[in-house]
Enzyme design. Structure first.
Site, mmCIF file in Angstrom:
data_model
loop_
_atom_site.group_PDB
_atom_site.id
_atom_site.type_symbol
_atom_site.label_atom_id
_atom_site.label_comp_id
_atom_site.label_asym_id
_atom_site.label_seq_id
_atom_site.Cartn_x
_atom_site.Cartn_y
_atom_site.Cartn_z
ATOM 1 C CG HIS A 15 -0.266 -0.301 2.512
ATOM 2 N ND1 HIS A 15 0.646 0.569 3.067
ATOM 3 C CD2 HIS A 15 -0.345 -1.358 3.352
ATOM 4 C CE1 HIS A 15 1.074 0.076 4.201
ATOM 5 N NE2 HIS A 15 0.504 -1.104 4.403
ATOM 6 C CG HIS A 64 4.288 -1.824 1.879
ATOM 7 N ND1 HIS A 64 2.960 -2.172 1.964
ATOM 8 C CD2 HIS A 64 4.914 -2.525 2.844
ATOM 9 C CE1 HIS A 64 2.802 -3.061 2.927
ATOM 10 N NE2 HIS A 64 3.974 -3.287 3.486
ATOM 11 C CG ASP A 84 4.910 -2.705 11.791
ATOM 12 O OD1 ASP A 84 4.021 -3.283 12.417
ATOM 13 O OD2 ASP A 84 4.847 -2.463 10.569
ATOM 14 C CB VAL A 140 1.745 6.479 4.776
ATOM 15 C CG1 VAL A 140 0.798 7.106 3.763
ATOM 16 C CG2 VAL A 140 3.200 6.678 4.344
ATOM 17 N NE ARG A 172 -2.338 -8.882 10.712
ATOM 18 C CZ ARG A 172 -1.025 -9.061 10.886
ATOM 19 N NH1 ARG A 172 -0.242 -8.008 11.047
ATOM 20 N NH2 ARG A 172 -0.497 -10.270 10.910
HETATM 21 O O1 PAF Z 1 6.840 -5.587 8.704
HETATM 22 C C1 PAF Z 1 6.687 -6.616 8.007
HETATM 23 O O2 PAF Z 1 6.005 -6.632 6.988
HETATM 24 C C2 PAF Z 1 7.363 -7.911 8.448
HETATM 25 O O3 PAF Z 1 7.391 -8.034 9.826
HETATM 26 C C3 PAF Z 1 8.774 -8.091 7.850
HETATM 27 C C4 PAF Z 1 9.727 -7.036 8.349
HETATM 28 C C5 PAF Z 1 8.702 -8.034 6.324
HETATM 29 C C6 PAF Z 1 9.341 -9.455 8.248
HETATM 30 O O4 PAF Z 1 8.538 -10.493 7.817
#
Ligand code: PAF
Length: 290
Positions: free
Chosen positions: A45, A48, A162, A188, A199
């Site tokens: 999204h 990313h 995260d 974002v 999710r």
């Molecule tokens: O943040 C994520 O999408 C995942 O935890 C990662 C860093 C790709 C590891 O699987």
């Protein structure tokens, strides 16, 4: 159509996609440095895309990894229903000028099944997310270590959404002496405040409205930050408590490294809550006191 390794990326409809270690190693060898890696579980999204854009701005070559890592899901969690949208993901990779996509299967990443040797996250992995998702950071840091090893980047980009994961990855590269820069990228949000997350796709329109309580609580906490830590937590928890469909796992104030909050100065407010069957997390930086 999937691109071919070695063909010029700009003439292809997708960047080259490699699925096993040998193909990755061969393609990685041909990439000019510095090389950036952005690790994802797919379902890409705009959050990313922001990571990929920063990577593009910083490095000569950008690798995106797409792998839904079974090791970081508890048996009760959503591994099977986690959204898998490779075609749409590759379109975003094209738009963000990714040079190489590594999209391995679980058998490529874990050929002998779940690995016996794993990264031990240490005490900071046991609080917040770690307390509610035992084994989560062990699974994350194990796959991150493997992906760093396989892609051999100079720099890697992780989202502040995260936040604890970002802290843990920084700790990983420091403690395991990896010569890799870890860059944090701001969250974002949708115009109404909802933090972007793969999710969010699970949320019904009504749940989505309830989920706005997380970002509203963070804003209330920031608004109260001049009055100190107690006022921040009171303001944030009052907003969450007013939304009866939000089941709060935690609403905690820490210092920027996730230690105990200071009375004054930079801090972090972090929230995790379930809305229906979907677990959401969000956080913000704030400055305590005047
Ligand atoms: O943040 C994520 O999408 C995942 O935890 C990662 C860093 C790709 C590891 O699987």
């Amino acid at each position: 159509m999937t691109g071919q390794i070695g063909a010029p990326a700009e003439r292809l409809l997708t960047p080259p996609v490699v699925r096993d270690r040998d193909a990755l190693a061969a393609a990685r060898d041909r990439l000019p440095g510095p090389v950036a890696v952005v690790m994802t579980m797919g379902a890409l999204h705009a959050g990313h895309a922001a990571l990929l854009r920063q990577a593009r701005a910083r490095a000569a070559s950008v690798i995106a990894t797409i792998f839904v890592n079974p090791l970081q899901f508890a048996p009760t969690e959503d591994l099977d229903r986690y959204p898998r949208t490779l075609k749409a993901d590759l379109e975003i990779c094209v738009r963000e000028q990714v040079d190489l996509v590594f999209a391995p299967t679980a058998a490529v990443m874990y050929p002998a099944g779940p690995p016996q040797v794993r990264v031990q996250p240490g005490p900071r992995g046991e609080i917040l997310e770690g307390a509610f998702r035992p084994g989560f950071f062990g699974g994350v840091l194990t796959v991150v270590s493997k992906l760093l090893h396989l892609t051999a980047p100079d720099v890697t980009f992780f989202g502040e959404k995260d936040y604890q994961q970002l802290m843990m990855v920084r700790q990983l590269v420091t403690d395991l002496s990896m010569d890799i820069e870890v860059v944090g990228v701001p969250i974002v949000r949708e115009p109404d405040g909802l933090a972007l997350s793969s999710r969010n796709a699970y949320l019904s329109p009504r749940e989505r409205r309830s989920g706005l309580a997380l970002s509203a609580a963070l804003r209330a906490g920031v608004a109260a930050s001049g009055q100190g830590p107690v006022a921040v937590l009171a303001a944030a928890t009052a907003v969450l408590a007013a939304e009866s469909t939000v089941d709060v796992d935690y609403c905690e104030l820490t210092d920027p490294s996730l230690g105990p909050p200071p009375a004054k100065g930079p801090a972090r407010l972090l929230i995790a809550a379930k809305v229906g069957a979907t677990r959401l997390i969000d956080n913000t930086a704030l400055k305590l006191g005047r």
